[in-house]
Write a protein that holds these residues in place. Sequence first.
Motif, mmCIF file in Angstrom:
data_model
loop_
_atom_site.group_PDB
_atom_site.id
_atom_site.type_symbol
_atom_site.label_atom_id
_atom_site.label_comp_id
_atom_site.label_asym_id
_atom_site.label_seq_id
_atom_site.Cartn_x
_atom_site.Cartn_y
_atom_site.Cartn_z
ATOM 1 N N TYR A 147 35.321 40.328 -22.472
ATOM 2 C CA TYR A 147 36.022 39.728 -23.697
ATOM 3 C C TYR A 147 36.962 38.642 -23.262
ATOM 4 C CZ TYR A 147 37.954 38.440 -28.203
ATOM 5 O OH TYR A 147 38.621 37.674 -29.254
ATOM 6 N N LYS A 148 37.807 38.933 -22.176
ATOM 7 C CA LYS A 148 38.854 38.318 -21.453
ATOM 8 C C LYS A 148 37.901 36.928 -20.912
ATOM 9 C CE LYS A 148 42.290 38.026 -18.028
ATOM 10 N NZ LYS A 148 42.408 38.692 -16.666
ATOM 11 N N LEU A 149 36.989 37.181 -20.096
ATOM 12 C CA LEU A 149 36.279 36.106 -19.595
ATOM 13 C C LEU A 149 35.449 35.364 -20.500
ATOM 14 C CD1 LEU A 149 34.513 37.978 -16.567
ATOM 15 C CD2 LEU A 149 36.459 36.504 -16.513
ATOM 16 N N ALA A 150 35.307 35.702 -21.867
ATOM 17 C CA ALA A 150 34.603 34.977 -22.971
ATOM 18 C C ALA A 150 35.431 34.225 -23.580
ATOM 19 C CB ALA A 150 33.839 36.052 -23.773
ATOM 20 N N GLN A 151 37.049 34.485 -23.584
ATOM 21 C CA GLN A 151 37.991 33.845 -23.969
ATOM 22 C C GLN A 151 38.261 32.595 -22.981
ATOM 23 O OE1 GLN A 151 40.953 37.015 -24.498
ATOM 24 N NE2 GLN A 151 41.441 35.903 -26.677
ATOM 25 N N GLU A 152 38.141 32.891 -21.978
ATOM 26 C CA GLU A 152 38.418 32.086 -20.770
ATOM 27 C C GLU A 152 37.448 30.753 -20.681
ATOM 28 O OE1 GLU A 152 39.052 33.252 -16.843
ATOM 29 O OE2 GLU A 152 40.208 34.858 -17.515
ATOM 30 N N LEU A 153 36.199 31.032 -21.003
ATOM 31 C CA LEU A 153 35.173 30.189 -21.150
ATOM 32 C C LEU A 153 34.871 29.791 -22.601
ATOM 33 C CD1 LEU A 153 32.884 32.227 -18.783
ATOM 34 C CD2 LEU A 153 34.332 30.130 -18.165
ATOM 35 N N ASP A 154 35.626 30.067 -23.305
ATOM 36 C CA ASP A 154 35.429 29.550 -24.841
ATOM 37 C C ASP A 154 34.024 29.837 -25.341
ATOM 38 O OD1 ASP A 154 36.465 28.575 -27.064
ATOM 39 O OD2 ASP A 154 35.773 26.700 -26.895
ATOM 40 N N VAL A 155 33.605 31.046 -25.280
ATOM 41 C CA VAL A 155 32.484 31.528 -25.905
ATOM 42 C C VAL A 155 32.502 31.796 -27.279
ATOM 43 C CG1 VAL A 155 30.589 33.354 -25.847
ATOM 44 C CG2 VAL A 155 31.811 32.659 -23.636
ATOM 45 N N LYS A 156 31.912 30.881 -28.072
ATOM 46 C CA LYS A 156 31.976 31.175 -29.464
ATOM 47 C C LYS A 156 31.341 32.522 -30.159
ATOM 48 C CE LYS A 156 33.539 26.932 -29.767
ATOM 49 N NZ LYS A 156 34.798 26.921 -29.501
ATOM 50 N N LYS A 162 29.231 44.656 -26.373
ATOM 51 C CA LYS A 162 29.147 44.587 -24.550
ATOM 52 C C LYS A 162 27.915 43.867 -24.060
ATOM 53 C CE LYS A 162 30.200 46.949 -20.332
ATOM 54 N NZ LYS A 162 30.341 48.092 -19.516
ATOM 55 N N ASP A 163 26.614 44.248 -24.676
ATOM 56 C CA ASP A 163 25.662 43.673 -24.003
ATOM 57 C C ASP A 163 25.423 42.178 -24.470
ATOM 58 O OD1 ASP A 163 24.617 45.918 -22.726
ATOM 59 O OD2 ASP A 163 23.324 46.496 -24.373
ATOM 60 N N GLU A 164 25.836 41.891 -25.701
ATOM 61 C CA GLU A 164 25.783 40.443 -26.160
ATOM 62 C C GLU A 164 26.760 39.464 -25.282
ATOM 63 O OE1 GLU A 164 24.783 40.998 -30.831
ATOM 64 O OE2 GLU A 164 26.580 41.589 -30.295
ATOM 65 N N LEU A 165 28.004 40.119 -24.917
ATOM 66 C CA LEU A 165 29.097 39.546 -24.107
ATOM 67 C C LEU A 165 28.451 39.074 -22.761
ATOM 68 C CD1 LEU A 165 32.102 41.547 -25.212
ATOM 69 C CD2 LEU A 165 31.849 38.925 -25.496
ATOM 70 N N VAL A 166 27.509 40.119 -22.181
ATOM 71 C CA VAL A 166 27.297 39.751 -20.839
ATOM 72 C C VAL A 166 26.263 38.622 -21.048
ATOM 73 C CG1 VAL A 166 25.457 40.751 -19.098
ATOM 74 C CG2 VAL A 166 27.427 42.059 -20.096
ATOM 75 N N LYS A 167 25.410 38.569 -21.973
ATOM 76 C CA LYS A 167 24.308 37.490 -22.262
ATOM 77 C C LYS A 167 24.976 36.211 -22.390
ATOM 78 C CE LYS A 167 20.266 40.264 -23.585
ATOM 79 N NZ LYS A 167 20.260 41.293 -24.421
ATOM 80 N N ALA A 168 25.859 36.271 -23.213
ATOM 81 C CA ALA A 168 26.938 34.886 -23.722
ATOM 82 C C ALA A 168 27.408 34.445 -22.459
ATOM 83 C CB ALA A 168 27.816 35.120 -24.768
ATOM 84 N N LEU A 169 28.143 35.485 -21.608
ATOM 85 C CA LEU A 169 28.819 34.896 -20.375
ATOM 86 C C LEU A 169 27.659 34.258 -19.299
ATOM 87 C CD1 LEU A 169 31.322 37.740 -19.862
ATOM 88 C CD2 LEU A 169 31.769 35.493 -20.339
ATOM 89 N N GLN A 170 26.396 34.837 -19.266
ATOM 90 C CA GLN A 170 25.512 34.482 -18.588
ATOM 91 C C GLN A 170 25.164 32.960 -18.667
ATOM 92 O OE1 GLN A 170 22.457 37.457 -18.918
ATOM 93 N NE2 GLN A 170 22.075 37.166 -17.079
ATOM 94 N N LYS A 171 25.108 32.840 -20.092
ATOM 95 C CA LYS A 171 24.862 31.421 -20.654
ATOM 96 C C LYS A 171 25.988 30.353 -20.180
ATOM 97 C CE LYS A 171 23.280 29.310 -25.017
ATOM 98 N NZ LYS A 171 22.915 29.648 -26.287
ATOM 99 N N ALA A 172 27.175 30.679 -20.689
ATOM 100 C CA ALA A 172 28.286 30.184 -20.307
ATOM 101 C C ALA A 172 28.501 29.479 -18.692
ATOM 102 C CB ALA A 172 29.426 30.736 -20.808
ATOM 103 N N ASN A 173 28.096 30.772 -18.093
ATOM 104 C CA ASN A 173 28.322 30.419 -16.564
ATOM 105 C C ASN A 173 27.243 29.433 -16.143
ATOM 106 O OD1 ASN A 173 30.451 32.273 -16.134
ATOM 107 N ND2 ASN A 173 28.934 33.753 -15.530
ATOM 108 N N ASP A 174 25.893 29.482 -16.632
ATOM 109 C CA ASP A 174 25.087 28.493 -16.297
ATOM 110 C C ASP A 174 25.092 27.110 -16.744
ATOM 111 O OD1 ASP A 174 23.591 30.591 -15.269
ATOM 112 O OD2 ASP A 174 22.050 30.940 -17.064
ATOM 113 N N ALA A 175 26.065 27.059 -17.894
ATOM 114 C CA ALA A 175 26.397 25.647 -18.725
ATOM 115 C C ALA A 175 27.479 25.318 -17.740
ATOM 116 C CB ALA A 175 26.956 25.859 -19.921
ATOM 117 N N ALA A 176 28.397 26.094 -17.309
ATOM 118 C CA ALA A 176 29.460 25.229 -16.536
ATOM 119 C C ALA A 176 28.892 25.118 -15.154
ATOM 120 C CB ALA A 176 30.499 26.591 -16.182
ATOM 121 N N THR A 177 28.000 25.797 -14.560
ATOM 122 C CA THR A 177 27.470 25.207 -13.134
ATOM 123 C C THR A 177 26.585 23.922 -13.119
ATOM 124 O OG1 THR A 177 27.205 27.665 -12.521
ATOM 125 C CG2 THR A 177 25.969 26.000 -11.233
ATOM 126 N N ARG A 178 25.949 23.908 -14.394
ATOM 127 C CA ARG A 178 25.358 22.686 -14.632
ATOM 128 C C ARG A 178 26.173 21.670 -14.516
ATOM 129 N NH1 ARG A 178 21.977 25.836 -18.077
ATOM 130 N NH2 ARG A 178 23.152 24.934 -19.734
#
Length: 141
Positions: A104-113, A120-136
């Motif tokens: 959740y803390k990482l999701a806050q840092e990455l501003d996951v809506k 927990k599983d949804e946070l993992v998937k959302a973080l993957q998506k946010a990481n991919d977007a940040a990398t692109r």
Amino acid sequence: MPKTGKNDHARKEELPSTLQRSDQKAQDTFAKTYDSAMESYDHDEQRATRAAYASLKHSYEKVGDHWEAKEKRGPSDKRAEQGVRSSAPTAGGVDANASKEHLYKLAQELDVKGRSKMDKDELVKALQKANDAATRKARSK
């Protein structure tokens, strides 16, 4: 081509872009494991890359467009726990074994809506998506 130079540190230009934006220890972990795996696996680049990422993910997690040291060393997801023959999906660098609070803390840092309503599983998937977007985004600069 070897990922480690004469100074026994990673050759930055030989590393994936996410590692180029990470600390020296993360770079060295990947590079040294890659070079060792290339020798062990008869210069099979794909296998060496998988081994290097597996080693990296044991101590680091992907946060946005780079890798950061994990709070606790260990496998990052079910696939890492079960080994190379596992059919479990990978968490793509997200430490799926971390606490929900940490995710959740990482999701806050990455501003996951919508993070406050995620399990927990949804946070993992959302973080993957946010990481991919940040990398692109980082690669397009």
